[in-house]
Design a protein around this motif. Structure first.
Motif, PDB file in Angstrom:
ATOM      1  N   UNK A   1      -1.943   5.702  -7.193  1.00  0.00           N
ATOM      2  CA  UNK A   1      -2.665   4.879  -5.558  1.00  0.00           C
ATOM      3  C   UNK A   1      -2.106   5.725  -4.650  1.00  0.00           C
ATOM      4  N   UNK A   2      -0.958   5.462  -4.206  1.00  0.00           N
ATOM      5  CA  UNK A   2      -0.520   6.213  -3.379  1.00  0.00           C
ATOM      6  C   UNK A   2      -0.581   7.949  -3.206  1.00  0.00           C
ATOM      7  N   UNK A   3      -0.834   8.491  -4.592  1.00  0.00           N
ATOM      8  CA  UNK A   3      -1.006   9.472  -4.101  1.00  0.00           C
ATOM      9  C   UNK A   3      -2.277   9.595  -3.925  1.00  0.00           C
ATOM     10  N   UNK A   4      -3.184   8.707  -4.643  1.00  0.00           N
ATOM     11  CA  UNK A   4      -4.914   9.016  -3.971  1.00  0.00           C
ATOM     12  C   UNK A   4      -5.453   9.096  -2.773  1.00  0.00           C
ATOM     13  N   UNK A   5      -4.101   8.513  -1.451  1.00  0.00           N
ATOM     14  CA  UNK A   5      -4.489   8.268  -0.330  1.00  0.00           C
ATOM     15  C   UNK A   5      -4.900   6.616  -0.474  1.00  0.00           C
ATOM     16  N   UNK A   6      -4.852   5.965  -1.247  1.00  0.00           N
ATOM     17  CA  UNK A   6      -4.891   4.197  -1.007  1.00  0.00           C
ATOM     18  C   UNK A   6      -4.764   3.269  -0.366  1.00  0.00           C
ATOM     19  N   UNK A   7      -3.405   4.091  -0.438  1.00  0.00           N
ATOM     20  CA  UNK A   7      -2.225   2.460   0.226  1.00  0.00           C
ATOM     21  C   UNK A   7      -0.996   3.756   0.941  1.00  0.00           C
ATOM     22  N   UNK A   8      -0.065   3.397   1.515  1.00  0.00           N
ATOM     23  CA  UNK A   8       0.922   3.717   2.233  1.00  0.00           C
ATOM     24  C   UNK A   8       2.104   3.627   1.262  1.00  0.00           C
ATOM     25  N   UNK A   9       2.749   5.010   1.350  1.00  0.00           N
ATOM     26  CA  UNK A   9       4.538   4.348   0.151  1.00  0.00           C
ATOM     27  C   UNK A   9       5.294   3.724   1.688  1.00  0.00           C
ATOM     28  N   UNK A  10       5.362   3.463   2.674  1.00  0.00           N
ATOM     29  CA  UNK A  10       6.363   3.048   3.325  1.00  0.00           C
ATOM     30  C   UNK A  10       6.287   1.571   2.958  1.00  0.00           C
ATOM     31  N   UNK A  11       7.296   1.222   2.713  1.00  0.00           N
ATOM     32  CA  UNK A  11       7.970  -0.107   2.550  1.00  0.00           C
ATOM     33  C   UNK A  11       7.500  -1.396   2.504  1.00  0.00           C
ATOM     34  N   UNK A  12       7.062  -2.166   1.529  1.00  0.00           N
ATOM     35  CA  UNK A  12       6.155  -3.678   2.157  1.00  0.00           C
ATOM     36  C   UNK A  12       5.469  -3.467   2.917  1.00  0.00           C
ATOM     37  N   UNK A  13       4.864  -2.187   3.021  1.00  0.00           N
ATOM     38  CA  UNK A  13       3.916  -1.439   3.612  1.00  0.00           C
ATOM     39  C   UNK A  13       3.839  -1.028   5.267  1.00  0.00           C
ATOM     40  N   UNK A  14       5.228  -0.460   5.193  1.00  0.00           N
ATOM     41  CA  UNK A  14       5.760  -0.382   6.721  1.00  0.00           C
ATOM     42  C   UNK A  14       6.006  -1.800   7.320  1.00  0.00           C
TER      43      UNK A  14
END
Lengths: 304, 304
Positions: free
Chosen positions: B285-298
């Motif tokens: 999902x992160x690789x597909x650009x559908x979510x941030x990879x920042x911990x706890x959504x940043x």
């Protein structure tokens, strides 16, 4: 002045390595020792330079510590405790960060010595990432840390509380059994539900992974974050808080089944009433400083 | 050049008002008309200055529009369509943003005219907030918009696709029934589970609200965000996608019950295996650009 002269953190994962960074950043310990059974983790700790000394054998470092914090999954707490307790100096304090408290207390009690104090603890903080690189000093800022000592007024309990406050946490004292019931609701069961849903989605053969990933922004992606949490830690949490977790899950399945029944029979008013009562609690959480009020946690406005 | 000269958006909530802002910001329409049955919403739209004209009566604005987009909850789609369709000019396009497609298509089909085109749509985008103030132009950026027209190659379908691409979305064409199955998994059931959990927590009398709020950072706060979504919209979603939602919920309860059984019988290896297979999908999902990879959504690093 630092709250402790020398601390030993046993376990170099997300929590242990964050603790080391936080203790240094916020001046809560003069000397920080770390141990991890995994030699790769010890090597990483050394290269990250987050401890004054790191070793695969916690026993070798325990004698110098005024505070020893066990930061390993609940199932490994007894082993970790057994290795350090015989080496600890008289008057030192033993603590832990285990997500379940009744089980850890029961496992450690037979190993304790009369001349050391045990102050069980649980910081309500974490991320979906694991390992020493995942840690950061700010992890405990504005988060609660629950302590469940036998005597909440003991000098040892007060000193451990001061240590956590020094890391930016708010400290709550609580009976271990109550901790396990509350956390089953606010942490353990949410994780179980997320693991279950992501598992369901992965297994649904009519819905290919690619589509689940593609259209995850409808809500599913939130669940995948939680379900990306450390598998070993969470296995241990569920097994070590079995009674409370099963009780909350049973209530949950009842409530979910009631919603399911309302959907099946088209009882729109019941659904509307249920869905309306949940909004208020979100507001309270934001007002309490426990979450951001930015839409979608603020993650979507920045390019990703 | 704008994709449409004049568009009418019926419904001034989160999605409708975001559409108006986005169409203006990204130059996808020269003139933007908005209608909402609620006079307060119309007044807010006017004060926000996000439309060229706004009215409580959609019928009064429909004659000028080249594209009419219905942005109301699924249960109100038929009423909204009935008010605009008789007024629409020949050759105009009708579309919608309903979260369920089979139901909306069935409800609107008897109302359609031969000289207008219907292109059902669903942007996979939203936040937990509602109302005209909650909208923003960037909401659809890098999000998917699913279109389910009868003929995917028709000029009307292509023009609606171009409109959404102009707002920053990726467009996917799909059969309505498949849409409803996929979205039941990636969106509808996640929302139902979140509503159910927050309801369970609210009802648990041994766990006071105050403690649920206090210790929500353990995972629970994520569920409260989703469960803060618009109650009327979600009631309609569940009632209008009953078959697919009930099927996924049933599978889910089976899977959750299997995890429950594994906990009860202490089957740690089974739990570890299940929890390990869910991590990979997060990465995708992160690789597909559908979510941030920042911990706890940043959300936790900034002071709140």
């Amino acid at each position: 002045m630092a709250t402790f002269e020398t601390i030993l953190i046993v376990g170099g994962g997300l929590i242990g390595s964050s603790l080391a960074r936080a203790a240094k950043t916020y001046g809560q310990a003069d000397t920080i020792l770390m141990a991890d059974k995994n030699a790769d983790v010890v090597a990483t700790i050394k290269s990250l330079n987050i401890a004054n000394e790191a070793n695969v054998d916690a026993a070798k470092l325990a004698a110098d510590a005024d505070l020893v914090i066990l930061a390993v999954p609940p199932g490994r707490m007894a082993d970790a405790a057994a290795s350090v307790i015989p080496e600890m100096k008289a008057g030192a304090i033993l603590s832990d960060v285990g997500s379940t408290k009744g089980f850890v207390i029961e496992a450690l009690t037979p190993l304790l010595r009369d001349d050391i104090s045990f102050v069980p603890g649980h910081p309500i903080a974490g991320t979906e990432n694991s390992g020493p690189e995942a840690g950061f000093a700010e992890l405990f800022q504005k988060r609660w840390c629950i302590l469940t000592p036998e005597d909440e007024t003991s000098p040892a309990a007060k000193r451990v509380a001061a240590f956590w406050e020094g890391l930016g946490s708010d400290v709550a004292m609580m009976d271990a059994k109550r901790h396990d019931t509350v956390l089953a609701t606010t942490s353990h069961v949410p994780h179980l539900l997320a693991y279950a849903l992501v598992g369901t989605a992965v297994d649904m053969e009519r819905v290919t992974n690619n589509e689940v990933v593609k259209f995850s922004a409808g809500g599913f992606r939130d669940f995948t974050r939680i379900a990306a949490s450390d598998p070993e830690m969470w296995r241990d949490v569920f097994l070590s808080n079995k009674t409370a977790v099963l009780e909350v899950v049973d209530r949950y399945i009842e409530d979910l089944s009631a919603l399911k029944r309302a959907i099946r029979w088209g009882e729109g008013d019941d659904l509307l009433r249920e869905f309306s009562k949940t909004r208020n609690i979100r507001r309270q959480i934001i007002d309490a400083g426990q979450d951001t009020d930015a839409p979608n946690f603020g993650r979507d406005k920045k390019p990703n």
